[in-house]
Design an enzyme around this catalytic site. Structure first.
Site, mmCIF file in Angstrom:
data_model
loop_
_atom_site.group_PDB
_atom_site.id
_atom_site.type_symbol
_atom_site.label_atom_id
_atom_site.label_comp_id
_atom_site.label_asym_id
_atom_site.label_seq_id
_atom_site.Cartn_x
_atom_site.Cartn_y
_atom_site.Cartn_z
ATOM 1 N N SER A 74 -22.161 0.379 -35.214
ATOM 2 C CA SER A 74 -22.715 -0.212 -36.423
ATOM 3 C C SER A 74 -24.007 -1.148 -36.205
ATOM 4 O O SER A 74 -24.790 -0.730 -35.694
ATOM 5 C CB SER A 74 -21.592 -1.162 -37.237
ATOM 6 N N ASP A 299 -23.576 1.335 -43.358
ATOM 7 C CA ASP A 299 -22.508 1.199 -44.419
ATOM 8 C C ASP A 299 -22.731 -0.378 -44.809
ATOM 9 O O ASP A 299 -22.033 -0.967 -45.623
ATOM 10 C CB ASP A 299 -21.028 1.268 -43.506
ATOM 11 N N ALA A 398 -21.501 -11.213 -48.001
ATOM 12 C CA ALA A 398 -23.007 -11.713 -48.140
ATOM 13 C C ALA A 398 -23.857 -10.739 -47.470
ATOM 14 O O ALA A 398 -25.000 -10.477 -47.714
ATOM 15 C CB ALA A 398 -23.096 -13.072 -47.752
HETATM 16 C C1 LIG Z 1 -16.091 -2.525 -41.147
HETATM 17 C C2 LIG Z 1 -15.868 -4.075 -41.072
HETATM 18 O O1 LIG Z 1 -14.908 -4.570 -41.005
HETATM 19 N N1 LIG Z 1 -17.192 -4.415 -40.435
HETATM 20 C C3 LIG Z 1 -17.371 -5.854 -40.247
HETATM 21 C C4 LIG Z 1 -18.668 -5.845 -39.310
HETATM 22 O O2 LIG Z 1 -19.679 -5.292 -39.476
HETATM 23 P P1 LIG Z 1 -20.164 -3.928 -38.826
HETATM 24 O O3 LIG Z 1 -21.452 -3.537 -40.012
HETATM 25 O O4 LIG Z 1 -19.318 -3.036 -39.168
HETATM 26 O O5 LIG Z 1 -20.557 -4.418 -37.530
HETATM 27 O O6 LIG Z 1 -18.887 -7.036 -38.726
HETATM 28 C C5 LIG Z 1 -18.984 -7.979 -39.566
HETATM 29 C C6 LIG Z 1 -19.455 -9.297 -39.047
HETATM 30 O O7 LIG Z 1 -20.567 -9.488 -38.206
HETATM 31 C C7 LIG Z 1 -18.133 -8.111 -40.912
HETATM 32 O O8 LIG Z 1 -18.758 -8.974 -41.916
HETATM 33 C C8 LIG Z 1 -18.014 -6.783 -41.310
HETATM 34 O O9 LIG Z 1 -16.819 -6.753 -42.359
#
Ligand SMILES: CC(=O)N[C@H]1[C@@H](OP(=O)(O)O)O[C@H](CO)[C@@H](O)[C@@H]1O
Length: 416
Positions: A74, A299, A398
């Site tokens: 991600s 995402d 956020a």
């Molecule tokens: C699927 C998932 O739970 N993703 C997490 C994760 O984000 P990503 O975009 O997947 O790196 O880390 C974030 C905090 O840095 C949190 O806000 C989010 O909910």
């Protein structure tokens, strides 16, 4: 039971990276399935992905369904990678199975055969399991990767993990995380959408065009179709370009930026949110139209523009909190109209945020919309779960993750 034959490159001792080096993982190195699955430097992941795909194949056989494996880190830097599993409904993996995943990954090479045999035996015994009843026709592991160089190698690790018990493996290539979730549901519920990239683009573009048509105002719309998108040098660019082919230019005109540089470096939704700065490739002084930013696996999304009067690259954000409020205001208005005409069909709307939400957004929701926001820990699965308790559940972090979920009750009442 099949003779368990583990390819050495996917064991802890022989864990082999995408550059061909052996990167052994000592037994005392333990891991936990977190909110976003397992996520580390890519070197650690081949044996983890292999074992996760085995577990996905067990879940697929237990439910006789497609299970998803998304290989992505991600918003993390390009050197990282990760893996997470997706349940048949397209939602995150059930929490009981997160515990199984942690157990399988933490087993030593020596103990792994026993751990797997025990899992197999337990699910053979359970009468709930389709394995026990010999009803396995639709079991498959559906796997997608993001644009990282380590992705194709990890896709092969997943293919090998699914092959341990000869479960069908479907490689859907380089996709955004939402596309993988959508594909898994489409494989399991064919009337939902065609389980191809084209099926996804068709469904999303049809929804966009319908929304566009419905929101036209008699005195002319204030909507502006120009949008500049920061693609974080990730998967957003190639997939969004394909989706756009189905949307006429007068409805949406997109200019793409940050398509081919270093992933998530100086750009992307996480950069814009944390630095509150315009990403690389954007002109801080100029008056640009609407700008939006994806993260590496597309995402999450944030809108932004250069802050008025600032020449230093400061960005003014339209983040997840504002997106949530905007959606909630619109839906509440529609819901009030609907309820006044059909007072007996009550539909409950909820708004879910995390502790990182801007206090003013929480206050606005409470005081102006008269809805008490539900606050849950960070992690999409927590928000999703809480929002699913309502007929209409609006949830956003956020940082731009979020969506709106509708209950079956909503569907049946509104369609009627
Ligand atoms: C699927 C998932 O739970 N993703 C997490 C994760 O984000 P990503 O975009 O997947 O790196 O880390 C974030 C905090 O840095 C949190 O806000 C989010 O909910």
């Amino acid at each position: 039971m099949t003779n368990l034959d583990f390819p050495p490159q996917y064991t802890r001792a022989g864990n082999t990276t995408h550059t061909g080096e052996v990167h052994a993982i000592p037994q005392d190195e333990q891991f936990a399935y977190g909110t976003a699955g397992f996520r580390f430097r890519a070197e650690k992941l081949p044996f983890i992905v292999y074992r996760c795909a085995y577990l996905a194949s067990l879940r697929a056989r237990q439910l006789d369904s497609a299970i998803g494996v998304m290989i992505t880190a991600s918003h993390n830097p390009a050197q990282d990678n990760g893996v997470k599993l997706v349940d048949p409904s397209g939602d995150m993996l059930s929490s009981q199975w997160e515990i199984y995943a942690t157990e399988v990954i933490n087993a030593s090479d020596v103990d792994l055969p026993k751990v797997i045999r025990d899992f197999e035996k337990n699910f053979q015994r359970s009468s709930q399991s389709k394995i026990a009843r010999g009803l396995i026709h639709n079991a498959k592991v559906v796997c997608g990767i993001d644009t990282r160089v380590s992705g194709p190698h990890l896709m092969e690790a997943a293919r090998a993990g699914a092959a341990l018990f000869n479960v069908k493996f479907v490689d859907i290539g380089v996709v955004s995380t939402p596309m993988l979730h959508y594909s898994v549901k489409s494989f399991n519920v064919p009337e939902f959408a065609e389980a191809t990239h084209q099926g996804y683009y068709q469904a999303i573009s049809d929804a966009f065009k319908e929304l566009y048509d419905r929101t036209q105002e008699p005195d002319g719309s204030r909507y502006q179709p120009e949008l500049i998108v920061d693609c974080a040098n990730g998967v957003g660019a190639p997939r969004f370009r394909e989706l756009l082919e189905l949307i006429p230019e007068e409805k949406l005109r997109v200019e793409f930026r940050n398509e081919n540089g270093e992933l998530n470096h100086g750009c992307g939704a996480d950069f814009v949110k944390i630095a509150q700065k315009m990403p690389d490739g954007f002109n801080s002084g100029a008056k640009e139209p609407k700008c939006a930013s994806f993260d590496g696996d597309a995402d999450r999304i944030l809108y932004f523009r250069a802050k008025n009067g600032c020449q230093d690259g400061t960005a003014e954000l339209f983040d997840g909190d504002r997106i949530a409020v905007l959606f909630a205001m619109y839906i509440k208005e529609q819901l009030d109209i609907y309820t006044s005409s059909k007072p007996r069909n009550s539909l409950k709307m909820g708004i879910v945020q995390t502790a990182y939400a801007n206090g003013s957004s929480t206050r606005f929701i409470r005081e102006h919309l008269k809805i008490e926001p539900i606050i849950v820990p960070t992690g999409v699965k927590h928000l999703h779960e809480a929002a699913s308790e309502f007929d209409i559940g609006v949830y956003f972090e956020a940082n731009g993750h979020g969506t709106i979920v509708f209950s079956k009750h909503f569907d049946s009442v509104v369609r009627r």
